[in-house]
Design an enzyme around this catalytic site. Structure first.
Site, PDB file in Angstrom:
ATOM      1  N   LYS A 142       0.819  -1.209   0.000  1.00 23.75           N
ATOM      2  CA  LYS A 142       0.000   0.000   0.000  1.00 23.75           C
ATOM      3  C   LYS A 142       0.857   1.265   0.000  1.00 23.75           C
ATOM      4  O   LYS A 142       0.391   2.326  -0.401  1.00 23.75           O
ATOM      5  CB  LYS A 142      -0.959  -0.027   1.181  1.00 23.75           C
ATOM      6  CG  LYS A 142      -1.857  -1.274   1.111  1.00 23.75           C
ATOM      7  CD  LYS A 142      -3.233  -1.076   1.580  1.00 23.75           C
ATOM      8  CE  LYS A 142      -4.170  -2.218   1.230  1.00 23.75           C
ATOM      9  NZ  LYS A 142      -3.614  -3.584   1.302  1.00 23.75           N
TER      10      LYS A 142
HETATM   11  C1  LIG Z   1      -4.228  -4.666   0.598  1.00 25.69           C
HETATM   12  C2  LIG Z   1      -3.398  -5.890   0.418  1.00 25.69           C
HETATM   13  C3  LIG Z   1      -3.725  -6.882  -0.536  1.00 25.69           C
HETATM   14  C4  LIG Z   1      -4.964  -6.781  -1.416  1.00 25.69           C
HETATM   15  O1  LIG Z   1      -4.853  -5.782  -2.404  1.00 25.69           O
HETATM   16  P1  LIG Z   1      -6.159  -5.266  -3.162  1.00 25.69           P
HETATM   17  O2  LIG Z   1      -5.724  -4.082  -3.961  1.00 25.69           O
HETATM   18  O3  LIG Z   1      -7.140  -4.913  -2.083  1.00 25.69           O
HETATM   19  O4  LIG Z   1      -6.646  -6.386  -4.029  1.00 25.69           O
HETATM   20  C5  LIG Z   1      -2.891  -7.988  -0.653  1.00 25.69           C
HETATM   21  N1  LIG Z   1      -1.808  -8.133   0.148  1.00 25.69           N
HETATM   22  C6  LIG Z   1      -1.469  -7.213   1.080  1.00 25.69           C
HETATM   23  C7  LIG Z   1      -0.279  -7.464   1.934  1.00 25.69           C
HETATM   24  C8  LIG Z   1      -2.245  -6.067   1.251  1.00 25.69           C
HETATM   25  O5  LIG Z   1      -1.899  -5.158   2.195  1.00 25.69           O
END
Ligand SMILES: *Cc1c(COP(=O)(O)O)cnc(C)c1O
Length: 488
Positions: free
Chosen positions: A112
């Site tokens: 993120k």
């Molecule tokens: C948020 C997240 C995901 C999922 O990503 P999306 O964009 O919601 O599909 C997968 N792995 C981790 C570690 C995350 O923080």
């Protein structure tokens, strides 16, 4: 380039307006009117640039109301020494056909950061461009990674404040420590009594509360969200798909123009959708493998064309994918069937919890996407298998994708593929240790470092000894008071 809502194509807004607003007034998500083209010549030129320059060039194609100079400045700030790898999003090769794209070298050790280190720059500039005089308060309900990444992105950004609520019963020890020790003058963190749904519905109610919005406005503030429905969060994610392709070519693993598949651990469908946008622009991508944990609503959707959230919710060792409603799927529906049909599907979803795609849209989506899933036991097995076969340590989210990729190759054969890795294994140290068959340790970080020979990432290293700044917990009906007090 103009943007419009997934539920109504007729009213257009600028990029800056789309980013400043976050969500369209009709409840839809903003999408660009047309996708810019990416020609092979351009891709070749991008391969010679570093990550921040790739980001500025690619984002510039979508953001006509931003100058290249501006975007270059933002990219240099977003992707610099706050990452612990100079490549920012490095690609490692497990074998001839498999590359791992590591998206967790930023300040919170999860993917993120790739978007949330950029979003504050895009958002604050968008507020200036749209003539917004008030300050923006980012309000987040988080089940884990988003809250911390948003706090790091917005801390001490002028003209902003950020309030994060996490469920008292429902984040990992490490995730909680990361949030309650957050530094910065414009940040506020609180637990909410209850689970994630309690925190999330509390925050949603506040977003819908006109009287509260008016009261804040009197004080010079308005509320906005940092979750993945904002175009300013999706756009920076397109960059690393193109960047990974360039790196595979640069490493001599792929010829320019050759197809590359991507396998993505998926929750809200934001990450994988960004990759699909890159393909639509002209990136020679093949198929997108959508990997889910036991919450396999997307797997079923990609098998049957029916999206059905009426099912039990599972708590797993890959918690950031514990999601039943993948909001960014709406953007894919819109691209395949237009605004009328999308509105219809979304109202079916809110009325009945399910919708069934028409055949043409389903066929088109199936061409580009494949869905697979696995449970916690298979996830643990995969962490152990990859570590012993390749001496490479994966976090549980990445391992879900790795498992799905293996099963897909059993059926369809082996093609060059990028496995998208979304978190550092140290962020989930206790679960990764137990997957490796090691005894639970008092200090899981140190134990994992010695088991793997990898260093503990600096942002996680000192957490246990950092001072706690936010020990409080509010009842679900106390959110407004806390926000008002913070913004006073
Ligand atoms: C948020 C997240 C995901 C999922 O990503 P999306 O964009 O919601 O599909 C997968 N792995 C981790 C570690 C995350 O923080």
């Amino acid at each position: 380039m103009q943007y419009h809502s997934t539920r109504d194509s007729s009213r257009q807004v600028s990029a800056a307006q789309a980013i400043a607003r976050g969500l369209a007034p009709d409840g839809g998500l903003f999408v660009p009117d047309v996708l810019p083209r990416l020609e092979l010549e351009e891709l070749k030129a991008l391969a010679d640039l570093d990550y921040p320059s790739r980001a500025a060039a690619i984002m510039g194609k979508f953001l006509e109301d931003f100058s290249q100079q501006e975007l270059r400045t933002f990219a240099a700030m977003a992707y610099g020494s706050n990452f612990d790898d100079p490549a920012i999003a490095p690609v490692r090769f497990l074998d001839d056909e498999t590359a791992v794209l590591e998206l967790w070298h930023g300040p919170t050790c999860a993917f993120k950061d790739m978007a949330l280190q950029m979003l504050p720059h895009l958002l604050t500039a968008s507020l200036v461009k749209t003539g917004e005089a008030r300050k923006v308060c980012i309000l987040v309900a988080t089940s884990g990674d988003t809250g911390k990444a948003a706090l790091e992105g917005f801390r001490d950004v002028p003209g902003t404040g950020i309030v994060v609520f996490y469920p008292r019963d429902g984040v990992s020890h490490m995730q909680k420590l990361q949030m309650v020790t957050q530094e910065g003058k414009n940040v506020c963190v609180s637990a909410v009594a209850g689970n994630f749904d309690d925190a999330q519905s509390g925050v949603k109610a506040i977003f819908g509360d006109r009287a509260f919005a008016d009261a804040l406005s009197q004080k010079g503030w308005f509320l906005s969200s940092a979750n993945s429905i904002n175009w300013g969060r999706l756009l920076p994610q397109i960059v690393y798909y193109i960047s990974a392709y360039c790196d595979c070519v640069n490493a001599g693993r792929l010829n320019l123009g050759e197809e590359l598949d991507f396998c993505v651990p998926t929750g809200n469908f934001g990450n994988i959708l960004a990759g699909w946008y890159a393909k639509e622009m002209g990136l020679p991508a093949g198929r997108f493998l959508c990997a889910s944990n036991a919450n396999n609503v997307l797997t079923e959707f990609l098998e049957t064309g029916v999206y059905d959230r009426n099912r039990p919710f599972h708590t797993t060792i890959s918690p950031s994918m514990d999601i039943l409603v993948s909001s960014n799927l709406e953007r894919l529906l819109h691209a395949q069937c237009g605004d009328k049909a999308t509105s219809g599907y979304m109202s079916d979803l809110s009325r009945t919890g399910r919708y069934a795609l028409d055949d043409a849209a389903f066929t088109a989506i199936r061409r580009d996407f494949y869905g697979g899933c696995c449970d916690d036991a298979a996830t643990r097995d995969e962490i152990r298998r990859v570590f012993s076969a390749h001496n490479y340590l994966m976090d549980p989210h990445t391992a879900v994708a790795s498992h799905v990729l293996c099963r897909y190759r059993d059926k369809e054969g082996c093609r060059p593929t990028v496995l998208v890795s979304t978190a550092s294994p140290f962020k989930f140290a206790a679960d990764v240790l137990s997957a490796l068959g090691r005894p639970q340790a008092q200090e899981p970080l140190a134990a994992l470092a010695s088991a793997s020979g990898m260093p503990v990432p600096a942002p996680l290293a000192g957490l246990e000894t950092r001072p706690v700044r936010f020990a409080g917990c509010v009842e679900a009906d106390g959110l407004r008071d806390l926000i008002s007090g913070f913004l006073a």
